[in-house]
Enzyme design. Structure first.
Site, PDB file in Angstrom:
ATOM      1  N   SER A  29       0.849  -1.207   0.000  1.00 25.73           N
ATOM      2  CA  SER A  29       0.000   0.000   0.000  1.00 25.73           C
ATOM      3  C   SER A  29       0.880   1.251   0.000  1.00 25.73           C
ATOM      4  CB  SER A  29      -0.924  -0.027   1.221  1.00 25.73           C
ATOM      5  OG  SER A  29      -1.004   1.235   1.830  1.00 25.73           O
TER       6      SER A  29
HETATM    7  N1  LIG Z   1      -5.057   9.347   2.827  1.00 25.04           N
HETATM    8  C1  LIG Z   1      -4.849   8.095   3.502  1.00 25.04           C
HETATM    9  C2  LIG Z   1      -5.217   6.958   2.578  1.00 25.04           C
HETATM   10  C3  LIG Z   1      -5.306   5.638   3.329  1.00 25.04           C
HETATM   11  C4  LIG Z   1      -5.971   4.571   2.483  1.00 25.04           C
HETATM   12  O1  LIG Z   1      -6.881   4.840   1.687  1.00 25.04           O
HETATM   13  N2  LIG Z   1      -5.533   3.338   2.686  1.00 25.04           N
HETATM   14  C5  LIG Z   1      -6.172   2.225   1.999  1.00 25.04           C
HETATM   15  C6  LIG Z   1      -5.117   1.191   1.622  1.00 25.04           C
HETATM   16  S1  LIG Z   1      -3.968   1.824   0.458  1.00 25.04           S
HETATM   17  C7  LIG Z   1      -7.159   1.583   2.962  1.00 25.04           C
HETATM   18  O2  LIG Z   1      -6.923   1.526   4.139  1.00 25.04           O
HETATM   19  N3  LIG Z   1      -8.302   1.125   2.457  1.00 25.04           N
HETATM   20  C8  LIG Z   1      -9.303   0.534   3.281  1.00 25.04           C
HETATM   21  C9  LIG Z   1     -10.471   1.422   3.546  1.00 25.04           C
HETATM   22  O3  LIG Z   1     -10.505   2.553   3.019  1.00 25.04           O
HETATM   23  O4  LIG Z   1     -11.373   1.035   4.293  1.00 25.04           O
HETATM   24  C10 LIG Z   1      -3.383   8.014   3.960  1.00 25.04           C
HETATM   25  O5  LIG Z   1      -2.536   8.654   3.325  1.00 25.04           O
HETATM   26  O6  LIG Z   1      -3.096   7.345   4.959  1.00 25.04           O
END
Ligand SMILES: N[C@@H](CCC(=O)N[C@@H](CS)C(=O)NCC(=O)O)C(=O)O
Length: 196
Positions: A29
């Site tokens: 990720s």
């Molecule tokens: N803007 C956030 C983005 C975090 C994000 O979207 N992570 C994704 C994985 S790359 C995630 O956790 N997806 C699961 C969800 O949104 O429930 C950051 O920079 O930490």
């Protein structure tokens, strides 16, 4: 053993008693890689707790209890929970950085780093519109999305015209954050030489 423990300085004792910082992450990720890279540069050890994103392990009740927004990366520093990759790295630097080089304390220098980090957040979001589940399964990206994303690369080129680093004359958290996105573009063979 016990004797040598009590012979140690107060600072070291506090360090030894403190639990390491937990990082909930998904291998691969992008935002998680920002935290892994910055933590290494800052010199903070993390206790890695992988979540399988494909299996939606982030929706497990025990994780949602920690982070109701259920996103990775998320850290738990002895009860202090924080998510959002760029907020996490700023916290790690402020709390554990040995010097201020990666995130200067001077208000103006810090503001430039912050501006670049917000720029990186937008760049990440714009490229997410180009490369996502839909496009990886064969649908062509919307040309308007490609244009918006490429514009960010042109802005980045502009920033790098006057400096080797994105926020001043040395490496900062902003470089560590942006390099993750740019390395993704190499991985998907995006033509980064495009000029607007
Ligand atoms: N803007 C956030 C983005 C975090 C994000 O979207 N992570 C994704 C994985 S790359 C995630 O956790 N997806 C699961 C969800 O949104 O429930 C950051 O920079 O930490």
């Amino acid at each position: 053993m016990l004797f040598s423990y009590f012979m140690r300085g107060e600072e070291e004792r506090i360090f030894l008693e403190k639990m390491p910082i937990d990082l909930y992450y998904g291998p691969g990720s992008s935002p998680c890689r920002i935290v892994l890279l910055a933590a290494k540069s800052i010199g903070v050890e993390l206790n890695l707790i992988p979540l399988n994103l494909m299996e939606q392990e982030y929706l497990k009740p025990e994780f949602v209890k920690i982070n109701p927004q259920h996103t990775v990366p998320t850290i738990n520093d002895n009860g202090f929970v924080m998510w959002e990759s760029r907020a996490i790295i700023k916290y790690l630097q402020d709390a554990y950085g040995k010097n201020e080089s990666l995130y200067p304390k001077d208000a103006k220098k810090r503001a430039v780093v912050d501006q670049r980090l917000f720029f990186d957040r937008d760049l990440y979001a714009h490229f997410h519109e180009v490369y996502n589940k839909k496009t990886f399964s064969g649908s062509p990206p919307d040309p308007a999305n490609v244009e918006t994303a490429n514009k960010d690369l042109a802005f980045l080129d502009k920033i790098l015209e006057t400096s080797e680093y994105v926020a001043g004359d040395h490496l900062t958290l902003a470089d560590l954050s942006l390099v993750v996105q740019i390395s993704n573009l190499e991985a998907v063979k995006h033509d980064v030489s495009l000029k607007m």
